[in-house]
Design a protein around this motif. Structure first.
Motif, PDB file in Angstrom:
ATOM      1  N   UNK A 191      36.727  33.896  39.037  1.00 25.61           N
ATOM      2  CA  UNK A 191      36.197  34.317  37.753  1.00 25.61           C
ATOM      3  C   UNK A 191      37.251  34.031  36.689  1.00 25.61           C
ATOM      4  N   UNK A 192      36.811  33.635  35.506  1.00 26.63           N
ATOM      5  CA  UNK A 192      37.745  33.403  34.409  1.00 26.63           C
ATOM      6  C   UNK A 192      38.254  34.700  33.807  1.00 26.63           C
ATOM      7  N   UNK A 193      39.197  34.580  32.883  1.00 24.63           N
ATOM      8  CA  UNK A 193      39.798  35.762  32.262  1.00 24.63           C
ATOM      9  C   UNK A 193      38.801  36.544  31.414  1.00 24.63           C
ATOM     10  N   UNK A 194      37.645  35.928  31.070  1.00 25.36           N
ATOM     11  CA  UNK A 194      36.640  36.675  30.327  1.00 25.36           C
ATOM     12  C   UNK A 194      35.803  37.553  31.257  1.00 25.36           C
ATOM     13  N   UNK A 195      35.986  37.414  32.571  1.00 22.22           N
ATOM     14  CA  UNK A 195      35.313  38.276  33.541  1.00 22.22           C
ATOM     15  C   UNK A 195      36.279  39.283  34.163  1.00 22.22           C
ATOM     16  N   UNK A 196      37.492  38.850  34.388  1.00 27.43           N
ATOM     17  CA  UNK A 196      38.451  39.644  35.162  1.00 27.43           C
ATOM     18  C   UNK A 196      39.640  40.042  34.297  1.00 27.43           C
ATOM     19  N   UNK A 197      40.087  41.256  34.459  1.00 27.41           N
ATOM     20  CA  UNK A 197      41.376  41.647  33.905  1.00 27.41           C
ATOM     21  C   UNK A 197      42.205  42.250  35.029  1.00 27.41           C
ATOM     22  N   UNK A 198      43.485  41.979  35.017  1.00 27.03           N
ATOM     23  CA  UNK A 198      44.378  42.562  36.024  1.00 27.03           C
ATOM     24  C   UNK A 198      44.999  43.863  35.539  1.00 27.03           C
ATOM     25  N   UNK A 199      44.683  44.254  34.296  1.00 31.15           N
ATOM     26  CA  UNK A 199      45.287  45.447  33.694  1.00 31.15           C
ATOM     27  C   UNK A 199      46.811  45.368  33.736  1.00 31.15           C
ATOM     28  N   UNK A 200      47.325  44.136  33.682  1.00 27.99           N
ATOM     29  CA  UNK A 200      48.767  43.961  33.657  1.00 27.99           C
ATOM     30  C   UNK A 200      49.445  44.175  34.998  1.00 27.99           C
ATOM     31  N   UNK A 201      48.648  44.239  36.065  1.00 23.67           N
ATOM     32  CA  UNK A 201      49.202  44.485  37.398  1.00 23.67           C
ATOM     33  C   UNK A 201      49.383  43.177  38.160  1.00 23.67           C
ATOM     34  N   UNK A 202      50.348  43.135  39.073  1.00 27.81           N
ATOM     35  CA  UNK A 202      50.555  41.920  39.879  1.00 27.81           C
ATOM     36  C   UNK A 202      49.428  41.717  40.876  1.00 27.81           C
ATOM     37  N   UNK A 203      49.338  40.501  41.405  1.00 29.31           N
ATOM     38  CA  UNK A 203      48.346  40.210  42.434  1.00 29.31           C
ATOM     39  C   UNK A 203      48.555  41.166  43.608  1.00 29.31           C
ATOM     40  N   UNK A 204      47.454  41.678  44.132  1.00 26.47           N
ATOM     41  CA  UNK A 204      47.548  42.754  45.119  1.00 26.47           C
ATOM     42  C   UNK A 204      47.112  42.292  46.506  1.00 26.47           C
ATOM     43  N   UNK A 205      48.074  41.835  47.292  1.00 25.01           N
ATOM     44  CA  UNK A 205      47.779  41.419  48.656  1.00 25.01           C
ATOM     45  C   UNK A 205      47.238  42.582  49.490  1.00 25.01           C
ATOM     46  N   UNK A 206      47.624  43.779  49.144  1.00 16.29           N
ATOM     47  CA  UNK A 206      47.249  44.949  49.937  1.00 16.29           C
ATOM     48  C   UNK A 206      46.010  45.664  49.442  1.00 16.29           C
ATOM     49  N   UNK A 207      45.276  45.046  48.512  1.00 17.10           N
ATOM     50  CA  UNK A 207      44.091  45.693  47.947  1.00 17.10           C
ATOM     51  C   UNK A 207      43.002  45.909  48.994  1.00 17.10           C
ATOM     52  N   UNK A 208      42.322  47.019  48.875  1.00 19.17           N
ATOM     53  CA  UNK A 208      41.172  47.296  49.738  1.00 19.17           C
ATOM     54  C   UNK A 208      40.005  46.389  49.386  1.00 19.17           C
ATOM     55  N   UNK A 210      40.401  43.022  48.991  1.00 12.38           N
ATOM     56  CA  UNK A 210      40.806  41.654  49.323  1.00 12.38           C
ATOM     57  C   UNK A 210      40.100  41.153  50.580  1.00 12.38           C
ATOM     58  N   UNK A 211      39.672  39.884  50.566  1.00  7.76           N
ATOM     59  CA  UNK A 211      39.162  39.221  51.781  1.00  7.76           C
ATOM     60  C   UNK A 211      40.236  39.214  52.861  1.00  7.76           C
ATOM     61  N   UNK A 212      39.801  39.182  54.111  1.00  7.72           N
ATOM     62  CA  UNK A 212      40.763  38.958  55.181  1.00  7.72           C
ATOM     63  C   UNK A 212      40.990  37.446  55.332  1.00  7.72           C
TER      64      UNK A 212
END
Length: 254
Positions: A191-208, A210-212
């Protein structure tokens, strides 16, 4: 990869207002599920496996039209769930209230906007964000009644997308396109930045969310390889919300 973002955006504008009907082969596979808590939601036949979107819908993370009123998500369970299954769902959604100002609670009489939780043999899936009125969220009774899957689907209902669809994901993971089941490549579009915001947070490998690593694999080999070697073999295995999941939820609502 820009073309893939454009193509996916066009698909969103053109449709997906309804849950996709599954093939007989897909239904048979789900109904005879024997993989325990393995990610059934990936196999559920909707957008990226388990998401249903309104036409042209922006991410709930940005578009406040899809936020739940008063930070409350009322839900009602289909009577088909037995006492043990219902207890597991009630207990799982408490995690969200325990870490944020968002309360996921049983529906009160007369409430019009709510999640209706079904348990049909169609996998694990949810609409994204609050749609107004009754909206369904499915937790197949065999395959989806696990704490992390319940939380994952309710986070979709709250407004979250999958972590690996972030616009910046290619800086953090490599998609191995040749290992993806033919025809399933669209599940890895960004998704482009007009759909997604990270809220200033780093990429989250440990997110619930996240795809396996072997999601939609055609050969048992990884379809997603993390750039951080410490996460090789560990993507998509979270059993609770990560610290970054919690920060994003609180920034979104609180």
């Amino acid at each position: 990869m820009l073309s893939k973002i454009v193509i996916f955006s066009v698909l969103l504008v053109c449709g997906f207002a309804n849950r996709r009907e599954l093939t007989q082969e897909q239904l048979k596979k789900l109904a005879s599920w024997e993989d325990g808590k393995k990610h059934m939601w990936v196999e559920s036949g909707q957008i990226e496996g388990d998401m249903i979107l309104q036409p042209g819908q922006r991410n709930g993370l940005i578009d406040t039209r899809y936020r739940w009123t008063n930070n409350e998500v009322p839900y009602e369970l289909d009577p088909a769930f037995n006492e043990e299954e219902a207890a597991a769902i009630h207990e799982a959604v408490k995690e969200i209230a325990n870490v944020s100002c968002v309360t996921v609670r049983p529906r009160r009489a007369g409430e019009q906007n709510y999640v209706y939780v079904t348990g049909t043999d169609t996998g694990c899936w949810s609409w994204v964000g609050m749609l107004r009125g009754r909206q369904e969220l499915n937790l197949q009774r065999r395959g989806c009644i696990w704490h992390e899957i319940i939380v994952h689907e309710f986070l979709h209902a709250i407004g979250f997308y999958h972590e690996q669809s972030n616009y910046n994901r290619d800086d953090h993971v490599t998609i191995i396109w040749e290992n993806i089941i033919r025809g399933m490549e669209h599940n890895f579009d960004k998704f482009g930045e007009d759909y997604i915001t990270t809220f200033g947070q780093p990429y989250d490998y440990g997110s619930i969310m996240h795809y396996h690593e072997t999601a939609f694999t055609n050969n048992g080999e990884p379809t997603i390889v993390p750039h951080n070697d410490a996460w090789i073999g560990h993507l998509g295995l979270a059993e609770v919300m990560s610290e970054i999941d919690i920060i994003k939820l609180n920034k979104m609502y609180c």
